[in-house]
Enzyme design. Sequence first.
Site, PDB file in Angstrom:
ATOM      1  N   ASP A 265      48.923  34.383  48.756  1.00 24.23           N
ATOM      2  CA  ASP A 265      50.200  33.678  48.880  1.00 24.23           C
ATOM      3  C   ASP A 265      50.038  32.437  49.767  1.00 24.23           C
ATOM      4  O   ASP A 265      49.010  32.231  50.408  1.00 24.23           O
ATOM      5  CB  ASP A 265      51.297  34.597  49.404  1.00 24.23           C
ATOM      6  CG  ASP A 265      51.455  35.846  48.539  1.00 24.23           C
ATOM      7  OD1 ASP A 265      51.463  35.690  47.312  1.00 24.23           O
ATOM      8  OD2 ASP A 265      51.534  36.958  49.083  1.00 24.23           O
TER       9      ASP A 265
ATOM     10  N   HIS B 252      44.159  21.029  35.159  1.00 21.48           N
ATOM     11  CA  HIS B 252      44.747  22.203  35.803  1.00 21.48           C
ATOM     12  C   HIS B 252      44.074  22.547  37.129  1.00 21.48           C
ATOM     13  O   HIS B 252      44.449  23.517  37.784  1.00 21.48           O
ATOM     14  CB  HIS B 252      44.657  23.387  34.829  1.00 21.48           C
ATOM     15  CG  HIS B 252      45.586  24.510  35.141  1.00 21.48           C
ATOM     16  ND1 HIS B 252      45.142  25.797  35.380  1.00 21.48           N
ATOM     17  CD2 HIS B 252      46.939  24.553  35.259  1.00 21.48           C
ATOM     18  CE1 HIS B 252      46.172  26.584  35.617  1.00 21.48           C
ATOM     19  NE2 HIS B 252      47.279  25.854  35.553  1.00 21.48           N
TER      20      HIS B 252
ATOM     21  N   LYS C 163      43.107  22.628  41.052  1.00 19.52           N
ATOM     22  CA  LYS C 163      43.845  22.473  42.308  1.00 19.52           C
ATOM     23  C   LYS C 163      42.830  22.429  43.443  1.00 19.52           C
ATOM     24  O   LYS C 163      42.194  23.432  43.756  1.00 19.52           O
ATOM     25  CB  LYS C 163      44.806  23.646  42.550  1.00 19.52           C
ATOM     26  CG  LYS C 163      45.845  23.869  41.445  1.00 19.52           C
ATOM     27  CD  LYS C 163      45.410  24.938  40.493  1.00 19.52           C
ATOM     28  CE  LYS C 163      46.522  25.426  39.592  1.00 19.52           C
ATOM     29  NZ  LYS C 163      47.219  24.448  38.809  1.00 19.52           N
TER      30      LYS C 163
ATOM     31  N   ASP D  12      37.590  15.868  55.521  1.00 19.92           N
ATOM     32  CA  ASP D  12      36.494  15.982  56.488  1.00 19.92           C
ATOM     33  C   ASP D  12      37.011  16.749  57.698  1.00 19.92           C
ATOM     34  O   ASP D  12      38.131  16.534  58.165  1.00 19.92           O
ATOM     35  CB  ASP D  12      35.960  14.600  56.876  1.00 19.92           C
ATOM     36  CG  ASP D  12      36.971  13.755  57.637  1.00 19.92           C
ATOM     37  OD1 ASP D  12      36.786  13.543  58.846  1.00 19.92           O
ATOM     38  OD2 ASP D  12      37.963  13.311  57.015  1.00 19.92           O
TER      39      ASP D  12
ATOM     40  N   HIS E 135      57.962  38.288  49.454  1.00 21.07           N
ATOM     41  CA  HIS E 135      58.469  37.797  48.172  1.00 21.07           C
ATOM     42  C   HIS E 135      59.993  37.948  48.073  1.00 21.07           C
ATOM     43  O   HIS E 135      60.523  38.655  47.209  1.00 21.07           O
ATOM     44  CB  HIS E 135      57.764  38.494  47.007  1.00 21.07           C
ATOM     45  CG  HIS E 135      56.294  38.228  46.954  1.00 21.07           C
ATOM     46  ND1 HIS E 135      55.771  36.959  46.790  1.00 21.07           N
ATOM     47  CD2 HIS E 135      55.229  39.066  47.063  1.00 21.07           C
ATOM     48  CE1 HIS E 135      54.450  37.030  46.795  1.00 21.07           C
ATOM     49  NE2 HIS E 135      54.095  38.286  46.967  1.00 21.07           N
TER      50      HIS E 135
ATOM     51  N   HIS F 173      53.386  34.750  43.561  1.00 18.43           N
ATOM     52  CA  HIS F 173      52.187  35.366  44.144  1.00 18.43           C
ATOM     53  C   HIS F 173      50.960  34.616  43.658  1.00 18.43           C
ATOM     54  O   HIS F 173      50.793  34.384  42.461  1.00 18.43           O
ATOM     55  CB  HIS F 173      52.083  36.833  43.755  1.00 18.43           C
ATOM     56  CG  HIS F 173      50.808  37.478  44.238  1.00 18.43           C
ATOM     57  ND1 HIS F 173      50.552  37.709  45.578  1.00 18.43           N
ATOM     58  CD2 HIS F 173      49.703  37.900  43.565  1.00 18.43           C
ATOM     59  CE1 HIS F 173      49.354  38.270  45.706  1.00 18.43           C
ATOM     60  NE2 HIS F 173      48.821  38.393  44.506  1.00 18.43           N
TER      61      HIS F 173
ATOM     62  N   GLN G 244      47.497  35.040  35.712  1.00 20.22           N
ATOM     63  CA  GLN G 244      48.764  34.613  35.120  1.00 20.22           C
ATOM     64  C   GLN G 244      48.831  34.954  33.636  1.00 20.22           C
ATOM     65  O   GLN G 244      49.909  35.215  33.103  1.00 20.22           O
ATOM     66  CB  GLN G 244      48.928  33.105  35.336  1.00 20.22           C
ATOM     67  CG  GLN G 244      50.220  32.523  34.801  1.00 20.22           C
ATOM     68  CD  GLN G 244      50.269  31.020  34.957  1.00 20.22           C
ATOM     69  OE1 GLN G 244      49.299  30.392  35.385  1.00 20.22           O
ATOM     70  NE2 GLN G 244      51.385  30.421  34.607  1.00 20.22           N
TER      71      GLN G 244
ATOM     72  N   HIS H 284      50.840  34.234  39.601  1.00 21.41           N
ATOM     73  CA  HIS H 284      50.177  32.987  39.214  1.00 21.41           C
ATOM     74  C   HIS H 284      48.710  33.003  39.624  1.00 21.41           C
ATOM     75  O   HIS H 284      47.979  32.044  39.413  1.00 21.41           O
ATOM     76  CB  HIS H 284      50.903  31.800  39.858  1.00 21.41           C
ATOM     77  CG  HIS H 284      50.468  30.465  39.353  1.00 21.41           C
ATOM     78  ND1 HIS H 284      49.590  29.656  40.050  1.00 21.41           N
ATOM     79  CD2 HIS H 284      50.775  29.793  38.216  1.00 21.41           C
ATOM     80  CE1 HIS H 284      49.391  28.536  39.374  1.00 21.41           C
ATOM     81  NE2 HIS H 284      50.092  28.591  38.250  1.00 21.41           N
TER      82      HIS H 284
ATOM     83  N   LYS I 102      44.674  33.710  39.912  1.00 17.21           N
ATOM     84  CA  LYS I 102      43.572  33.649  38.952  1.00 17.21           C
ATOM     85  C   LYS I 102      42.315  34.143  39.657  1.00 17.21           C
ATOM     86  O   LYS I 102      41.449  33.351  40.032  1.00 17.21           O
ATOM     87  CB  LYS I 102      43.349  32.219  38.452  1.00 17.21           C
ATOM     88  CG  LYS I 102      44.549  31.594  37.727  1.00 17.21           C
ATOM     89  CD  LYS I 102      45.338  30.726  38.641  1.00 17.21           C
ATOM     90  CE  LYS I 102      46.369  29.882  37.921  1.00 17.21           C
ATOM     91  NZ  LYS I 102      47.216  30.510  36.966  1.00 17.21           N
TER      92      LYS I 102
ATOM     93  N   ASP J 101      33.625  45.459  42.715  1.00 22.20           N
ATOM     94  CA  ASP J 101      32.886  46.394  43.575  1.00 22.20           C
ATOM     95  C   ASP J 101      33.078  46.125  45.068  1.00 22.20           C
ATOM     96  O   ASP J 101      32.226  46.511  45.884  1.00 22.20           O
ATOM     97  CB  ASP J 101      31.392  46.366  43.227  1.00 22.20           C
ATOM     98  CG  ASP J 101      31.114  46.836  41.807  1.00 22.20           C
ATOM     99  OD1 ASP J 101      31.984  47.506  41.225  1.00 22.20           O
ATOM    100  OD2 ASP J 101      30.023  46.524  41.285  1.00 22.20           O
TER     101      ASP J 101
ATOM    102  N   GLU K  18      49.828  44.747  50.214  1.00 26.04           N
ATOM    103  CA  GLU K  18      51.007  43.969  49.816  1.00 26.04           C
ATOM    104  C   GLU K  18      51.680  44.594  48.600  1.00 26.04           C
ATOM    105  O   GLU K  18      52.904  44.743  48.562  1.00 26.04           O
ATOM    106  CB  GLU K  18      50.600  42.525  49.507  1.00 26.04           C
ATOM    107  CG  GLU K  18      51.734  41.686  48.926  1.00 26.04           C
ATOM    108  CD  GLU K  18      51.293  40.287  48.524  1.00 26.04           C
ATOM    109  OE1 GLU K  18      51.973  39.695  47.665  1.00 26.04           O
ATOM    110  OE2 GLU K  18      50.278  39.793  49.056  1.00 26.04           O
TER     111      GLU K  18
END
Length: 868
Positions: A216, A373, A375, A380, A409, A440, A588, A718, A720, A725, A781
């Site tokens: 989050d 897409h 982000k 520095d 949330h 999320h 997502q 949302h 990814k 393990d 959570e």
Amino acid sequence: MAEKVSEDVMLLHGDLDLKIVKARRLPNMDMFSEHLRRLFTACNACARPTDTDDVDPRDKGEFGDKNIRSHRKVITSDPYVTVVVPQATLARTRVLKNSQEPLWDEKFNISIAHPFAYLEFQVKDDDVFGAQIIGTAKIPVRDIASGERISGWFPVLGASGKPPKAETAIFIDMKFTPFDQIHSYRCGIAGDPERRGVRRTYFPVRKGSQVRLYQDAHVMDGTLPAIGLDNGKVYEHGKCWEDICYAISEAHHMIYIVGWSIFHKIKLVRETKVPRDKDMTLGELLKYKSQEGVRVLLLVWDDKTSHDKFGIKTPGVMGTHDEETRKFFKHSSVICVLSPRYASSKLGLFKQQASPSSSIYIMTVVGTLFTHHQKCVLVDTQAVGNNRKVTAFIGGLDLCDGRYDTPEHRILHDLDTVFKDDFHNPTFPAGTKAPRQPWHDLHCRIDGPAAYDVLINFEQRWRKATRWKEFSLRLKGKTHWQDDALIRIGRISWILSPVFKFLKDGTSIIPEDDPCVWVSKEDDPENWHVQIFRSIDSGSVKGFPKYEDEAEAQHLECAKRLVVDKSIQTAYIQTIRSAQHFIYIENQYFLGSSYAWPSYRDAGADNLIPMELALKIVSKIRAKERFAVYVVIPLWPEGDPKSGPVQEILYWQSQTMQMMYDVIAKELKAVQSDAHPLDYLNFYCLGKREQLPDDMPATNGSVVSDSYNFQRFMIYVHAKGMIVDDEYVLMGSANINQRSMAGTKDTEIAMGAYQPNHTWAHKGRHPRGQVYGYRMSLWAEHLGKTGDEFVEPSDLECLKKVNTISEENWKRFIDPKFSELQGHLIKYPLQVDVDGKVSPLPDYETFPDVGGKIIGAHSMALPDTLTT
């Protein structure tokens, strides 16, 4: 692994090392064009012979261009080869101009998880109006499954079953290796004794790194339980947007930001005891830093459906605020570039029309349907002594509205304070009284050599984007563009940096792992190894090699006239194959392996991830070992769940689930196990119920949603990411769908990371390093608690405990009477029987409050490439 599906069909699972060498005696498919050329040049027979081709000399036919000095080049076929199985293309060679004796000499390493009877090599002629099939060579799956090397000439047959010319053939060399015989998959990526990370990728694994993992946008102190780690340490919950804000504030030289959306009005810091920068918006902060002399560059996806011209504002389908953000920075020293998702400049108009699902695929479709897409934030930061270093933040969080959230949330509380001017819920029309859509997500910070690979990605994309901008300005009669805005960090002695090199043609040379930019030693217990992956093609970067042999050396794929990096999908495949105990996924979207769906197998969503997960479970069932896969997805994709696009995505998702459960149930029957498919694979979503605050304004005159009345709404997943393990984490901007995994559609970036001193191989037991702490923190959570019962996700007892909580939460979520959930995890509302049949829950075929079929519906009105 080779499994018999029917009399002729076998399912192969492993790697195919393939070399497409050459073809002989291909027919001239461009005879009409050649007749036209001769007609128009008949009056100029004495003209000086010239080579009119702009072809790389390496792309000549088998006999080169030995006759070119004495004769004008004859127009003939432009051949290339596609390697296909039913409903999936596995590989594609480059196009060779004007050659009936083409020499490709191209190598491929292909991950296979497909059922088929024959592997087909379709030889095609590339034409301005679309490709024509010259003929096909077929190799039976039984020959491939033997594992013996196959090498030689294979006849190319036309549609009639006869060769187009006598002795038309293709020379192929190949060898298949089952996945369970590949040594690198036996130890796990993190446990590989050679420590090579994911193999065959553009960026190598980097040592001497540090990673901070975020859940989050913000975590307030004391809201999540303490999680004990090895060596007496306690997992520290990060504050993502607060850390990004601080890093931007402390930057001395550079701030580079890449986003699908960047909104200048958002506030990064909202709930903190430290007042610094709390009231400053992102746009104000970036302007302030640029006025200090820091180079601030923004690279934002240009949504072609949004406009702000002549006083007319069109927000665009996706509501990314791109035009608004560009306008805000227009007269400042912040350089904001809107970058469309153009196709490769090497593709002509008609070349871009070819599509698996539609012949109407005009040039603008690439820029309209597909997006940038990624982000990323690059700054520095302080290094050892008085030096500076590059730090990167990547993941699923765009710096825009609707993204700020915490593990609580909230859906109804703090709407006039924390979430003031930041209410986001696209499920309902504007003006509807509704809960906010909680968000999320997963994100991370990278320090060390891998951060410089993220910088390479930015610079490659920036050079390409500003090249398009320069071209646009020239068309408008303008001659200047600030195309030299990138900081040359190698020239600033106090900024630590590896040596960046380029070939004369602009091709980037990826630097070796340089200890000068390490931020931790290899014997440090908290050391990380990090690797950067992408989905991107030469239409979006400047710096990819121009020749096939150079692309092959950099582990890039050549597809007709494109150079493609699809290493994110490669990373998922190799990581899944290497998993030994469990896999935990948050994403997502979840769809793929359409070639094995019950219906619509030609949808084009042929990424391997769902099939690889199913086959991993199959391999563990055969070995009589426990294994579990947990997948968390949103209750429905963002938007109105009754709309055509959302319904179609849900349909693809249910097709994917059905395919996976079919594979698992079939294997359980084959080994005569009484286990249930749900003992191995489960899908979940997140939801929230929250009582109305006492000071909530009255709803007089407003359209009130059922979600508001029942005080409930889904938490939009949302994220990814994937954890394997408790030792390896893979996260970034990429969804599990074809758009994100193809490399030729949406552009994406991701990272894979592990701590070499916290692996099963190193510890000889379940490791409890940062990755373990991260997974346990996420589960705390979602489940509302932590404890020893959640330490071993592979155990059936753990899985059943998670399912008990999630099933009870579903009952509480749909109860008309308010009932608070334990955490947020909800069993996805579909039932699976012992035969693997997926169906809606009784009396719940549609989503509560908002409608729309949970299992989805196919739409003939939408191109599949949009929704897959």
